[in-house]
Design an enzyme around this catalytic site. Structure first.
Site, PDB file in Angstrom:
ATOM      1  N   HIS A 160      -8.420  -1.415   0.469  1.00  0.00           N
ATOM      2  CA  HIS A 160      -7.488  -2.516   0.178  1.00  0.00           C
ATOM      3  C   HIS A 160      -8.353  -3.724  -0.119  1.00  0.00           C
ATOM      4  O   HIS A 160      -9.321  -3.959   0.590  1.00  0.00           O
ATOM      5  CB  HIS A 160      -6.653  -2.919   1.392  1.00  0.00           C
ATOM      6  N   ARG A 205       7.744 -10.685   5.170  1.00  0.00           N
ATOM      7  CA  ARG A 205       7.476 -10.478   6.584  1.00  0.00           C
ATOM      8  C   ARG A 205       8.226 -11.522   7.375  1.00  0.00           C
ATOM      9  O   ARG A 205       8.195 -12.700   7.038  1.00  0.00           O
ATOM     10  CB  ARG A 205       5.972 -10.609   6.858  1.00  0.00           C
ATOM     11  N   LYS A 213     -13.618  -3.805   7.978  1.00  0.00           N
ATOM     12  CA  LYS A 213     -13.207  -4.739   6.933  1.00  0.00           C
ATOM     13  C   LYS A 213     -14.187  -5.889   6.812  1.00  0.00           C
ATOM     14  O   LYS A 213     -14.954  -6.164   7.739  1.00  0.00           O
ATOM     15  CB  LYS A 213     -11.800  -5.273   7.206  1.00  0.00           C
ATOM     16  N   ASP A 238      -2.919  -7.905  -4.821  1.00  0.00           N
ATOM     17  CA  ASP A 238      -3.245  -6.693  -4.087  1.00  0.00           C
ATOM     18  C   ASP A 238      -3.767  -5.607  -5.010  1.00  0.00           C
ATOM     19  O   ASP A 238      -3.331  -5.482  -6.151  1.00  0.00           O
ATOM     20  CB  ASP A 238      -1.962  -6.186  -3.416  1.00  0.00           C
ATOM     21  N   CYS A 275       0.785  -1.238   0.000  1.00  0.00           N
ATOM     22  CA  CYS A 275       0.000   0.000   0.000  1.00  0.00           C
ATOM     23  C   CYS A 275       0.817   1.288   0.000  1.00  0.00           C
ATOM     24  O   CYS A 275       0.442   2.220  -0.729  1.00  0.00           O
ATOM     25  CB  CYS A 275      -1.058   0.003   1.084  1.00  0.00           C
ATOM     26  N   GLN A 325       0.739 -10.980  -2.771  1.00  0.00           N
ATOM     27  CA  GLN A 325      -0.670 -10.642  -2.615  1.00  0.00           C
ATOM     28  C   GLN A 325      -1.245 -10.266  -3.971  1.00  0.00           C
ATOM     29  O   GLN A 325      -0.582  -9.608  -4.764  1.00  0.00           O
ATOM     30  CB  GLN A 325      -0.816  -9.456  -1.660  1.00  0.00           C
ATOM     31  N   HIS A 362      -5.451  -1.374  -4.620  1.00  0.00           N
ATOM     32  CA  HIS A 362      -5.928  -0.290  -3.777  1.00  0.00           C
ATOM     33  C   HIS A 362      -6.820   0.608  -4.612  1.00  0.00           C
ATOM     34  O   HIS A 362      -6.421   1.042  -5.681  1.00  0.00           O
ATOM     35  CB  HIS A 362      -4.741   0.449  -3.157  1.00  0.00           C
TER      36      HIS A 362
END
Length: 743
Positions: free
Chosen positions: A596, A445, A550, A465, A416, A463, A467
């Site tokens: 997200h 991570r 979320k 991912d 992000c 991910q 946004h």
RNA sequence: GCCAACGUAGCUCAGUUGGCAGAGCAGCUGAUUUGUAAUCAGCCGGUCGUGGGUUCGAAUCCCUCCGUUGGCUCCA
């Protein structure tokens, strides 16, 4: 009315209560009668199978005097729970936990009891004890348990006030129970105990009438656990077990555990050459082998096409970024412990970083501080503004200012911040919103070693991912579209059993970012969309992230296990922190809202879950090897190669098994390798331009022209047909019951 | 990170009280030329996770580290 309420003083109890049965009929009973007495009046057979009673929705002991639990009008709405009621299973298992604890206390000395609740699949009990229990000890513990069960001793309940209770636990050398009475139960005037033979335990209950009802019990594993879940607290030994009313149910439960083991993605991943995790590469770092990578490519291509057609813009961002950016986003140092250490442009970077960390923890002696100053000077770093007499904050500030002038990079822990930078890279107008940026973004991570698990929990993950930057008014529509997309994606891979968990803010907390109105508006919008969508969802107040509400997709696989996969999260925090803005139609600047979302979650976890869901047997469209051509002998290899070429040109993943050996062996190997279709070719097929198609599931389909075979298989791919041979029962391992008791 | 168990050939696993490291499958070579779940034979393959200790002698007993597994704690 509550099962936990202390018994009323005898004087206020009426001599008779009215029992109301589920059919509405009223039965007068003496106040000291029990649910069991009521059952006996109905029939002896019923009484034998009564496990507990349900009064006004609360489960209570069948041996509890009804006078204690009657309402103000002396009415007891009573439902008898027998061995056939699902909620009775929890009562049984909780009692089984007591019996296990009793057995363990007979065998071992100095056992301090902690908690012994039920879980979705069984029960456990935590013990603090000097000796170590190992799984090798299970037979002797189980033998002792059997003795206790055979004695069929009853469970008896009694209530003490707090002082008496503390004294009793003290006399029994149960220091954890004493502590719990003083802390966890500090607001209770009285507490209940259960006795079974020599075993007495502080416990809320309820329990089965006698131990003989436990027809099937098995200890499963032993593990460490913390006292009251506090990692800094005492480490206890936890023994897991399960119990049933029926030996057959236990057998089928154990069979399900075996089935889950057979599906283990780590085993299948190795067996089928899908992925590897090699300590030489690094813990939790996944190597996608060619076959696994094919599955992933198919998933990525599928989703990429969908996203492009749904108005998303692809972007790419680097795998590392400056620490300052993650300081801006807040990820550093908040998640510092679960990130890989920063990369420093200067050789003293690590020194100053460690130095700063020590200051932060207020863990730096004067002596060590002098050494650090001297060490920095060795590398030519002088910090004239650093005053040893100053406050830690002032000193950290000096170090930080030096750090800002020197490169520090972080392995990207989140996509992000990069996407925020992409939003901010150009001036934005409301006309460009919503702006949907997507990337298969790999993040790193440093998960704790004990957490790593195959592809499910890794240290490098990709991910799917994206946004979405939009106006507050657009949130609802974007959320709707995202939910729609996630549904579509899940159903495309044959996952149609799922629900949504909507995490909302805790009304009493002030930890949240973003205005009250925004939250109200957003939560209302999310709820509204979910209601309209017809999806089953549950709300979890207090579970929202600090930056926004979320919605998580909880997906159930074909053997009943629940997985948290896709997620959609609103974010008021990052646009603020990165000072993102756009020009509105009012010619004023506004802050966008960010969403997200990741329908897969991560490619690693999603693929791992698919491996287990399909037991390695991917449906045609996802399969890493869709067709294998099997020549009957060397003589047919040439034709087999030509056939394979045609399948290849038609877009299939196809191989040829040109090894020698009999076709039976080739078929067996292809079946074991879970190839979707085999194309057997011999002289007959070569002559007529045909293939003898064999389906992995159905077997021999007979000979047909190649074109016909291609058309047939293409259709299966295009419709993303899932023809998995589902194994395993519909009973869930992961979830059932679940009324965990506290103590 | 914490507690426990485990680590032997590419894979799955034997290996007795400490006494010469084994099998099946896979792989390779050769023979076989095959019609819907295993053709035969031979060969190759291991410093027993790592480093130390005890012992005349260690895969086996003890310690360290690495890794895996089951949990706990964590999960942006």
């Amino acid at each position: 009315m509550s099962a936990d309420s202390p018994s009323s003083p005898a004087s206020s109890q009426a001599a008779e209560v009215q029992v109301r049965l589920p059919d509405g009929s009223l039965k007068p009973q003496p106040a000291d009668a029990t649910a069991m007495d009521v059952a006996k009046e109905i029939s002896e057979g019923l009484a034998r199978s009564v496990v507990a009673a349900e009064v006004d929705g609360t489960i209570v002991d069948s041996f509890r005097p009804l006078g204690e639990i009657a309402d103000d009008e002396n009415v007891v709405p009573l439902r008898l729970l027998t061995t056939r009621d699902e909620s009775a299973l929890d009562v049984l298992r909780h009692s089984a936990a007591h019996v296990m604890a009793r057995a363990i206390m007979r065998i071992y000395k100095g056992v301090s009891l902690a908690f012994g609740p039920t879980t979705s699949g069984g029960f456990y009990y935590d013990f603090d004890m000097p000796e170590k229990i190992s799984e090798d000890d299970f037979p002797k513990i189980e033998a002792e348990i059997k003795k206790i069960i055979k004695a069929k001793e009853p469970f008896e309940r009694f209530v003490l006030d707090r002082d008496e209770a503390r004294k009793l636990c003290d006399d029994l050398d149960q220091d954890l129970k004493v502590e719990h009475i003083e802390t966890g139960l500090g607001d209770q005037a009285t507490v209940s105990f259960y006795r079974q033979g020599e075993f007495v335990d502080l416990c809320r209950g309820p329990h089965i009438p006698h131990a003989g009802m436990i027809k099937a019990i098995k200890l499963l594993s032993v593990a460490g656990a913390y006292w009251k879940g506090d990692a800094s607290g005492r480490q206890l030994q936890r023994v897991y077990g399960t119990a049933f009313f029926d030996k057959k149910e236990l057998a089928s439960y154990l069979e399900q555990i075996e089935e889950a083991k057979r599906r283990d993605h780590r085993v299948l991943g190795k067996q089928h050459g899908l992925f590897a995790i090699n300590p030489e590469v690094g813990q939790g770092l996944c190597l996608w082998l060619p076959k696994g990578a094919r599955v992933r490519v198919t998933l990525e291509d599928f989703l990429r096409r969908e996203l492009l057609s749904r108005g998303y813009d692809p972007v790419y961002s680097p795998h590392i970024g400056r620490v300052e950016m993650y300081e801006t986003s807040g990820h550093f140092p908040y998640y510092r412990d679960s990130q890989f250490a920063p990369l420093f442009g200067s050789e003293v970077g690590g020194l100053l970083d460690a130095w700063s960390t020590r200051l932060d923890k207020d863990d730096l002696s004067k002596d060590d501080e002098d050494k650090l100053i001297a060490a920095a000077e060795v590398f030519g770093v002088k910090l004239p503004e650093y005053k040893p007499s100053a406050s830690n904050d002032a000193k950290k500030d000096v170090l930080h200012r030096w750090q800002l002038n020197h490169e520090r990079y972080l392995l990207k822990p989140m996509n992000c911040p990069h996407h925020c930078q992409i939003f901010g890279a150009q001036p934005r107008s409301y006309r460009q919103l919503p702006l949907r940026l997507f990337e298969f973004g790999t993040v790193y991570r440093h998960e704790q070693t004990g957490e790593l698990n195959g592809m499910m929990r890794v240290r490098g993950l990709t991910q799917d991912d994206a946004h979405i930057f939009c106006t507050a008014d657009q949130v609802e529509e974007e959320f709707r579209a995202t939910i729609e997309l996630t549904k579509f994606v899940l159903e495309s891979v044959g996952l149609d059993d799922y629900r949504v968990q909507l995490s909302l803010r805790d009304p009493d907390s002030s930890k949240y970012v973003g205005s009250e109105e925004n939250w109200d508006h957003a939560e209302g919008a999310l709820r509204g969309v979910l209601e309209q969508s017809g999806l089953s969802f549950n709300e979890e107040p207090g579970e929202a992230a600090f930056y926004g509400p979320k919605a998580d997709f909880m997906v159930r696989d074909c053997i009943g296990r629940s997985w948290q996969l896709g997620t959609v999260q609103l974010d008021y925090n990052l646009p603020e922190r990165f000072k993102l803005e756009y020009k509105g139609n009012d010619n004023a600047t506004h802050r966008p809202v960010m969403i997200h979302r990741a329908p897969f979650g991560s490619l690693e976890r999603f693929t791992g879950m698919l491996i287990e869901h399909f037991a390695g047997a991917f449906p045609m469209w996802l399969s890493p090897e869709q067709i294998r051509v099997l020549p009957l002998s060397d003589k047919s290899v040439e034709y087999a190669t030509a056939v394979a070429k045609q399948f290849d040109e038609a877009g299939f993943k196809v191989t040829v098994d040109a090894s020698d050996g009999k076709v039976q062996a080739k078929i067996r190997n292809a079946q074991i390798d879970l190839v979707n279709y085999m194309a057997v070719v011999g002289p007959k097929e070569a002559e007529s331009g045909q293939v003898a198609l064999r389906d992995r599931i159905e077997g021999d389909l007979g000979s047909m022209p190649i074109k016909e075979a291609i058309a047939r298989l293409q259709k299966e791919v295009e419709t993303r047909q899932v023809r998995q041979a589902v194994k395993g029962s519909t009973v869930s391992i992961a979830e059932s019951g679940g009324a965990a008791t506290d103590y």
